[in-house]
Design a protein around this motif. Structure first.
Motif, mmCIF file in Angstrom:
data_model
loop_
_atom_site.group_PDB
_atom_site.id
_atom_site.type_symbol
_atom_site.label_atom_id
_atom_site.label_comp_id
_atom_site.label_asym_id
_atom_site.label_seq_id
_atom_site.Cartn_x
_atom_site.Cartn_y
_atom_site.Cartn_z
ATOM 1 N N ILE A 186 0.910 -1.398 0.380
ATOM 2 C CA ILE A 186 0.126 0.130 -0.479
ATOM 3 C C ILE A 186 0.998 1.128 -0.144
ATOM 4 C CG2 ILE A 186 -1.529 1.089 1.371
ATOM 5 C CD1 ILE A 186 -2.446 -1.568 2.533
ATOM 6 N N ASN A 223 2.889 1.854 -3.656
ATOM 7 C CA ASN A 223 1.965 1.107 -4.400
ATOM 8 C C ASN A 223 2.171 0.770 -5.516
ATOM 9 O OD1 ASN A 223 0.182 2.558 -6.894
ATOM 10 N ND2 ASN A 223 -0.567 2.235 -5.722
ATOM 11 N N LEU A 277 8.438 17.721 0.496
ATOM 12 C CA LEU A 277 7.426 17.709 -1.265
ATOM 13 C C LEU A 277 7.433 16.402 -2.295
ATOM 14 C CD1 LEU A 277 7.990 21.276 -3.130
ATOM 15 C CD2 LEU A 277 6.349 21.082 -1.366
ATOM 16 N N TYR A 334 6.066 14.278 -0.572
ATOM 17 C CA TYR A 334 4.862 13.240 0.260
ATOM 18 C C TYR A 334 6.183 12.223 1.693
ATOM 19 C CZ TYR A 334 2.337 14.020 -3.907
ATOM 20 O OH TYR A 334 1.652 14.264 -5.348
ATOM 21 N N SER A 394 -9.095 3.603 6.762
ATOM 22 C CA SER A 394 -9.766 4.512 5.644
ATOM 23 C C SER A 394 -8.697 5.538 5.502
ATOM 24 C CB SER A 394 -10.270 5.891 6.935
ATOM 25 O OG SER A 394 -11.514 5.375 7.440
ATOM 26 N N ARG A 436 -7.105 2.701 3.035
ATOM 27 C CA ARG A 436 -8.003 2.566 1.819
ATOM 28 C C ARG A 436 -7.339 3.715 0.743
ATOM 29 N NH1 ARG A 436 -14.234 1.132 2.331
ATOM 30 N NH2 ARG A 436 -13.676 0.382 -0.196
ATOM 31 N N LEU A 437 -7.846 5.295 1.270
ATOM 32 C CA LEU A 437 -6.733 6.043 0.536
ATOM 33 C C LEU A 437 -6.002 6.195 -0.506
ATOM 34 C CD1 LEU A 437 -9.500 8.521 2.153
ATOM 35 C CD2 LEU A 437 -9.778 8.087 0.408
ATOM 36 N N SER A 450 -3.858 3.500 -0.961
ATOM 37 C CA SER A 450 -4.381 2.495 -1.694
ATOM 38 C C SER A 450 -4.700 3.478 -3.576
ATOM 39 C CB SER A 450 -5.458 1.059 -1.053
ATOM 40 O OG SER A 450 -6.203 1.074 -1.586
ATOM 41 N N LEU A 451 -5.391 4.014 -3.194
ATOM 42 C CA LEU A 451 -5.286 4.635 -4.539
ATOM 43 C C LEU A 451 -4.303 4.833 -5.411
ATOM 44 C CD1 LEU A 451 -9.624 6.160 -3.520
ATOM 45 C CD2 LEU A 451 -8.730 3.777 -4.891
ATOM 46 N N GLY A 452 -3.701 5.124 -4.669
ATOM 47 C CA GLY A 452 -2.535 6.307 -4.846
ATOM 48 C C GLY A 452 -1.793 7.507 -3.910
ATOM 49 N N ASP A 509 -0.969 10.327 -4.234
ATOM 50 C CA ASP A 509 -1.838 11.494 -5.192
ATOM 51 C C ASP A 509 -2.851 12.138 -4.464
ATOM 52 O OD1 ASP A 509 -1.402 13.183 -8.443
ATOM 53 O OD2 ASP A 509 -0.450 13.711 -6.829
ATOM 54 N N ILE A 510 -4.045 10.835 -5.308
ATOM 55 C CA ILE A 510 -5.086 11.076 -5.063
ATOM 56 C C ILE A 510 -5.222 10.863 -3.089
ATOM 57 C CG2 ILE A 510 -7.428 9.412 -5.041
ATOM 58 C CD1 ILE A 510 -7.156 10.114 -7.771
ATOM 59 N N LEU A 527 -3.277 12.610 -0.966
ATOM 60 C CA LEU A 527 -3.408 13.553 -0.582
ATOM 61 C C LEU A 527 -3.881 14.768 -0.811
ATOM 62 C CD1 LEU A 527 -0.663 14.716 0.606
ATOM 63 C CD2 LEU A 527 0.260 15.597 -1.442
ATOM 64 N N GLY A 528 -4.247 14.301 -2.241
ATOM 65 C CA GLY A 528 -5.307 15.513 -2.513
ATOM 66 C C GLY A 528 -6.713 15.132 -1.716
ATOM 67 N N LEU A 529 -7.006 13.770 -1.481
ATOM 68 C CA LEU A 529 -8.301 14.032 -0.123
ATOM 69 C C LEU A 529 -8.048 14.154 1.254
ATOM 70 C CD1 LEU A 529 -9.847 10.180 -1.555
ATOM 71 C CD2 LEU A 529 -10.412 13.053 -2.048
#
Lengths: 294, 197
Positions: A28, A31, A93, A95, A168, A171-172, A174-176, A178-179, A181-183
Motif C-alpha cells: 500500500i 503502491n 514536497l 510526500y 480509512s 484505503r485512500l 491504496s488509491l495512490g 497523489d489521490i 494527498l488530494g483527499l
C-alpha cells in the motif's frame, strides 16, 4: 486421527497473519504489488538483530533465550527508526522523506549486505565452536517458549487497534498517494506509520521463528486475485492476513507430520520454494508491468 | 482568490515567491517553462490547504490514476464515498454526469484509456465538496475530442467554482480570460506572479 499441537498451530497462524499484513502494508505504501518486507530490507534487519543477539548471548554469557534477546535488540533498533523518522522525516514536497524507489533499492542492497554478514559470522562462530542460529533463514516452529503466545497475542491486539483506527487512511492511500494527498490524507504520516508497523511485525516473527520468505510478497498478491479481497481493502487487511495465517499453519502442520530421516522440514523452506514458484508464475502473467512502470 | 508568500519552498536550491490569483467565471492558468517547478508548486499547495483560507481545494494531478488493487471504476468511486467525510455520490453531482461515467462503471481502472482515466480523476475530485479545483496539465496525452470535452466541462464548472489549471501550452484553450499566473526563473529565485487584476 489428526494430531495437532495447538500452541504451535496458533503461533504459526499468527506469524502468517503478521507477515501477510506486513506485506499488504508495504505494498500500500509503495503502491507496488511486488513490494514486501524483504524488498524493503525488513527481513534482513530483523535477521541481523538475531545474529547480533546470538553473539551477545555467547560472548556475554547471557542466559536469556535467543528470541527474547533478539526481540529486545530489534525493539531498540525499532525505536531508533521511530525517532529518526519523526525528527528527520519532516514534510517535504516528495510526500515522504525518502523516494520509494530509493527505499526499495536500499532494502535490496541491505538484504545482500546482511546475507554476506551472515556467511562471515557463521564462519566465525563455527571456527570458535559457538552455537549459531543456522536455522535463521528458514523459519520453523519446532522450538518455542509458551510465553511467546502472550507476546504474539499482545502484538495482535495492537495491530487490530492500528487497523481499526487507520483503515480509512489506508484505503485512500491504496488509491495512490497523489489521490490520497488530494483527499486530505496526511500521506507522510500514514506511510511512515504503515512502514513502521510492517517493520515491527516482521521483526517480531523473525526474532522468534526465523525467516519465512515470500509470504509477505505472495500472499497479498494472491489475495487480490480473488474479487472478495480485490474489491475491498478492508477485506484484504482484516480477513486476508487470516488466510495467510491459515496457510502457514497448514504448511507447518505438513512439515510437522512428514519428516525426512527423522528431520523436520522447516516451514520457512517450504514457503520459500512454494513462494518462489508462485512468484515466477505471477511474473509470467505480466504482473511485473506495474513494477516496470513504477 | 489570492495567495501571497515569500520563500514558500525550494526548487533546485532556489526559493520560490508566490503571488498567485484566480477568480470564478473564467478559467485561470499557471504557466511556465518546463522544469521551473509548476508541479512542485502544485504539490506545495496540496500540502498546505490552509493557504486557501476558507476555500476548500480539490486536486487533479498529472500522473495516471493507478490504484494498488485492480479495481473496477465503480469500486474506486465507492472507496471515496465510504471513506471521505462529506463525500457525495458521483450520481448526485450534475457536473459529473457530463463526464459520461456510466459507460465506464464496469471497466477496470487499468483498462481505461488516457482520456477515460483523466475523466475518472476529475470525477474523483468532484466527489468531495470544494470551492477551488486545481488541475495539473489536464489535457496531457488526450486526443482532440477528449480535450474539447474536458475544456467544455471545466468552463461550465468555472461558473460556480474557481478553476486553476497548470499548463505549458495555452493554445489548446480558446478562452483565456481568467488570471494568468506566470512562474519564472529569476537570477536567484523563482517567482510566481499573476499578470493582471
Amino acid at each position: 486421527m489428526i494430531e495437532i499441537d495447538l500452541t504451535r498451530a496458533i503461533l504459526a497462524f499468527m506469524c502468517g497473519y503478521f507477515l501477510t499484513l506486513s506485506g499488504s502494508l508495504s505494498q500500500i505504501v509503495t503502491n507496488n504489488s511486488l513490494a514486501s518486507p524483504s524488498t524493503l530490507g525488513f527481513d534482513a534487519l530483523a535477521a541481523l538483530s538475531v545474529i547480533v543477539s546470538q553473539g551477545i548471548i555467547v560472548y556475554g554469557g547471557i542466559s536469556y533465550p535467543l528470541e527474547f534477546v533478539s526481540l529486545a535488540i530489534f525493539g531498540f533498533i525499532f525505536c531508533g527508526f521511530i525517532a529518526i523518522s519523526y525528527t528527520k522525516g519532516k514534510t517535504t514536497l516528495r510526500y515522504f522523506s525518502l523516494d520509494i524507489k530509493f527505499l526499495i533499492l536500499t532494502g535490496l542492497g541491505f538484504n545482500l549486505f546482511v546475507g554476506a554478514i551472515f556467511s562471515i559470522v557463521q564462519f566465525l562462530f563455527m571456527s570458535l565452536n559457538w552455537e549459531f542460529p543456522s536455522g535463521l533463514w528458514f523459519g520453523n516452529f519446532r522450538f518455542f517458549h509458551e510465553e511467546s503466545v502472550y507476546i504474539f497475542g499482545l502484538t495482535l491486539s495492537a495491530i487490530l487497534f492500528y487497523l481499526f483506527k487507520n483503515i480509512s487512511q489506508l484505503r485512500l492511500l491504496s488509491l495512490g498517494e497523489d489521490i490520497a494527498l488530494g483527499l486530505g490524507v496526511n500521506v507522510v504520516k500514514a506511510q511512515r506509520l504503515a512502514l513502521l508497523v510492517s517493520l515491527g511485525l516482521t521483526g517480531v516473527v523473525i526474532s522468534f521463528f526465523g525467516v519465512f520468505s515470500f509470504i509477505g510478497l505472495i500472499m497479498p498478491h494472491m489475495l487480490r486475485g480473488f474479487n472478495f479481497f480485490n474489491k475491498s481493502m478492508r477485506h484484504e487487511l482484516f480477513i486476508g492476513p487470516a488466510v495467510g495465517g491459515a496457510s502457514l499453519s497448514i504448511i507447518d502442520y505438513f512439515c510437522f507430520r512428514f519428516d525426512f530421516q527423522g528431520a523436520e522440514f522447516p516451514a520457512g523452506m517450504v514457503s520459500s520454494i512454494v513462494g518462489a514458484l508462485l512468484l515466477i508464475v505471477l511474473l509470467a502473467k505480466s504482473q511485473v508491468k506495474n513494477f516496470a512502470k513504477d | 482568490m489570492k495567495i501571497e508568500i515569500k520563500n514558500a519552498f525550494k526548487v533546485n536550491q532556489r526559493w520560490v515567491d508566490i503571488n498567485l490569483a484566480a477568480c470564478k467565471n473564467e478559467l485561470n492558468f499557471l504557466i511556465g517553462p518546463n522544469g521551473v517547478g509548476k508541479t512542485s508548486l502544485f504539490t506545495f499547495l496540496k500540502l498546505n490547504p490552509s493557504l486557501f483560507g476558507n476555500l476548500k481545494p480539490a486536486y487533479v494531478g498529472q500522473s495516471r490514476f493507478h490504484p494498488l488493487s485492480d479495481l473496477y471504476v465503480s469500486d474506486a468511486l465507492k472507496v471515496i464515498e465510504e471513506e471521505v467525510k462529506g463525500a457525495l455520490s458521483w450520481k448526485d453531482n450534475t457536473l459529473s454526469k457530463n463526464l459520461n461515467l456510466e459507460l465506464l462503471m464496469d471497466k477496470k481502472v487499468s483498462a481505461l484509456s488516457g482520456g477515460e482515466n483523466q475523466k475518472l480523476k476529475i470525477a474523483l475530485a468532484l466527489m468531495t465538496p470544494f470551492d477551488i479545483l486545481l488541475l495539473d496539465e489536464p489535457l496531457q496525452n488526450l486526443d482532440k475530442e477528449n480535450q474539447e470535452l474536458i475544456i467544455s466541462f471545466l468552463e461550465k464548472l468555472s461558473q460556480d467554482k474557481i478553476v486553476l489549471i497548470i499548463e505549458h501550452d495555452l493554445n489548446k484553450y480558446p478562452n483565456k480570460a481568467g488570471k494568468i499566473n506566470v512562474m519564472s526563473n529569476l537570477e536567484n529565485r523563482v517567482e510566481v506572479m499573476h499578470d493582471r487584476d
